[in-house]
Design a protein around this motif. Sequence first.
Motif: not given
Length: 246
Positions: A143-149
């Motif tokens: 999650l922290l490395g996602s495109a959403k973040m």
Amino acid sequence: MGFMNKDKNGAAFEQGAKALHKNLNFTATEQYKLLRTNLDFTLPQDSKCHIVGVTSSIRGEGKSTTAINLSYVIAEKGGKVLLIDGDLRLPSVAKKMQISATPGLTNLLMRFESRQLVSFQSSILENWYIIPAGNIPPNPSELLGSAKMEKLLEILSEEFDYIIIDLPPVNIVSDALAISRYITGMILVVREEYTEKKELEACSRQLGLSNVKVLGCVMNGAKTGSGSYGKYRRYYKKYKYYRSEI
């Protein structure tokens, strides 16, 4: 004065925060202000919003308290500041500030609208916002490395002068490294007579291999001849090694 965090229904949670800078002794207060000044000199001046991660090599070194107080003293100076609890495994910001843990970061990553920001505004300073971790996810690093973040930070960067992110210890999990490409730089927190040299070396090596820009180090619990607290002073190899009394 307490901290206010409103949930989606508008309910308010106001409690005291013992970890907060304004409740600490004079020397501790001055050291946090000095950290703020050092950060001003270290960060590039051409950036609209500085995104700073705060991490450590292992647990118990004081990274969360440092993140809380650093964000507070920056806001106290007048900047619009957002503190994010990015420790999605063992979050502590909500507990330290005695506010509701949800909604938080994980909830915003699913769906974010700018009007939601008012829910995280502090009652202590109107320009200080705190987003807790939210519901604990099964995949924090992803999650922290996602495109959403990345997208969320891009949007938030338009709203704030500083974003301070409390991150998990580097030697325990890879979460801090996963988000590092989206931040301006990292502050490494170390506790005197607690952090082992091999742990600090391993942490520094991991940060270096991941090309993380280390803005400086903060030493907690430093001892001097005049008391149990130290001062920001000397350099530690290639990193600015600020000694603090936090």
